[in-house]
Motif scaffolding. Structure first.
Motif, PDB file in Angstrom:
ATOM      1  N   GLU A 276     -24.447 -10.429 -27.694  1.00 60.67           N
ATOM      2  CA  GLU A 276     -23.651 -10.926 -28.912  1.00 60.67           C
ATOM      3  C   GLU A 276     -24.210 -12.514 -29.050  1.00 60.67           C
ATOM      4  O   GLU A 276     -23.920 -12.913 -30.109  1.00 60.67           O
ATOM      5  CB  GLU A 276     -22.239 -11.061 -28.025  1.00 60.67           C
ATOM      6  CG  GLU A 276     -21.504  -9.854 -27.900  1.00 60.67           C
ATOM      7  CD  GLU A 276     -20.251 -10.034 -28.983  1.00 60.67           C
ATOM      8  OE1 GLU A 276     -19.679 -10.910 -29.298  1.00 60.67           O
ATOM      9  OE2 GLU A 276     -20.188  -8.825 -29.373  1.00 60.67           O
TER      10      GLU A 276
ATOM     11  N   GLN B 134     -24.732 -14.214 -32.662  1.00 62.79           N
ATOM     12  CA  GLN B 134     -24.046 -15.322 -33.071  1.00 62.79           C
ATOM     13  C   GLN B 134     -25.071 -16.443 -33.653  1.00 62.79           C
ATOM     14  O   GLN B 134     -24.994 -17.052 -34.443  1.00 62.79           O
ATOM     15  CB  GLN B 134     -23.219 -15.877 -32.109  1.00 62.79           C
ATOM     16  CG  GLN B 134     -21.895 -15.373 -32.001  1.00 62.79           C
ATOM     17  CD  GLN B 134     -21.081 -15.440 -30.775  1.00 62.79           C
ATOM     18  OE1 GLN B 134     -21.554 -16.454 -29.915  1.00 62.79           O
ATOM     19  NE2 GLN B 134     -19.972 -14.574 -30.395  1.00 62.79           N
TER      20      GLN B 134
ATOM     21  N   GLN C 240     -26.631 -15.435 -36.796  1.00 58.70           N
ATOM     22  CA  GLN C 240     -25.568 -15.839 -38.030  1.00 58.70           C
ATOM     23  C   GLN C 240     -25.587 -17.302 -38.134  1.00 58.70           C
ATOM     24  O   GLN C 240     -25.522 -17.883 -39.396  1.00 58.70           O
ATOM     25  CB  GLN C 240     -24.133 -15.568 -37.402  1.00 58.70           C
ATOM     26  CG  GLN C 240     -24.074 -13.842 -37.613  1.00 58.70           C
ATOM     27  CD  GLN C 240     -23.628 -13.437 -39.020  1.00 58.70           C
ATOM     28  OE1 GLN C 240     -23.760 -14.104 -39.973  1.00 58.70           O
ATOM     29  NE2 GLN C 240     -23.440 -12.228 -39.171  1.00 58.70           N
ATOM     30  N   GLN C 241     -25.676 -18.175 -37.286  1.00 56.45           N
ATOM     31  CA  GLN C 241     -25.822 -19.702 -37.330  1.00 56.45           C
ATOM     32  C   GLN C 241     -27.032 -20.124 -38.173  1.00 56.45           C
ATOM     33  O   GLN C 241     -27.167 -20.752 -39.127  1.00 56.45           O
ATOM     34  CB  GLN C 241     -25.826 -20.222 -36.006  1.00 56.45           C
ATOM     35  CG  GLN C 241     -24.330 -20.458 -35.410  1.00 56.45           C
ATOM     36  CD  GLN C 241     -24.240 -20.814 -33.738  1.00 56.45           C
ATOM     37  OE1 GLN C 241     -25.462 -21.492 -33.533  1.00 56.45           O
ATOM     38  NE2 GLN C 241     -23.156 -20.625 -33.148  1.00 56.45           N
TER      39      GLN C 241
END
Ligand SMILES: [Zn+2]
Ligand SMILES: [Zn+2]
Length: 143
Positions: A109, A113, A116-117
């Motif tokens: 995960e 994340q 995505q950032q």
């Protein structure tokens, strides 16, 4: 299985291709096989039970499955095209042993994340993500 088969049949119909028993067998074998097989490996697995299915048929059917979005093509640096179900495509990553070719999947995960950032920092909308780590598996390190 039902929905996937329907998707394949519709794709074949749209391209004026027939739903043959051989194509069905290849689809089933692909869905039941371990991930990351090449067309050749799938052909070798099928050969015992279905000696009438040739390599060219397996090769072309896998291309069709990729075109219609059921299979995702993968390349792990050995010039082979490998296939895995595209439902599993997005949220797992790969560790690849450069000596024996072993492929390990993992999920994380935090990486998701982070990606995505990074994407949004560059004002990108993320569609796909792909992460491949190359090295030596535990076995090959001790050789
Ligand atoms: Zn290895
Ligand atoms: Zn995979």
């Amino acid at each position: 299985m039902g929905a996937v088969k329907k998707q394949f049949c519709e794709y074949l119909a749209k391209h004026n291709l027939k739903v043959t028993r051989q194509r069905e067998i290849i689809l089933e074998a692909f869905l039941q096989s371990p991930s990351h097989l090449s067309a050749e490996e799938l052909y070798l697995r099928l050969r015992k039970e279905h000696p009438n299915i040739g390599y060219a048929t397996v090769y072309r059917t896998m291309k069709l499955l990729a075109e219609c979005g059921i299979a995702a093509q993968r390349h792990f640096g050995d010039r082979q095209t490998r296939y895995e179900p595209s439902t599993s495509e997005d949220h797992h990553y790969h560790l690849i042993c450069e000596s024996c070719g072993q492929i390990v999947e993992f999920e994380d995960e935090r990486i998701e994340q982070l990606l995505q950032q990074v994407a949004s920092a560059h004002q990108f909308h993320l569609n796909h993500q792909r992460l491949e780590l190359y090295g030596l598996c535990p076995k090959c390190q001790t050789r």
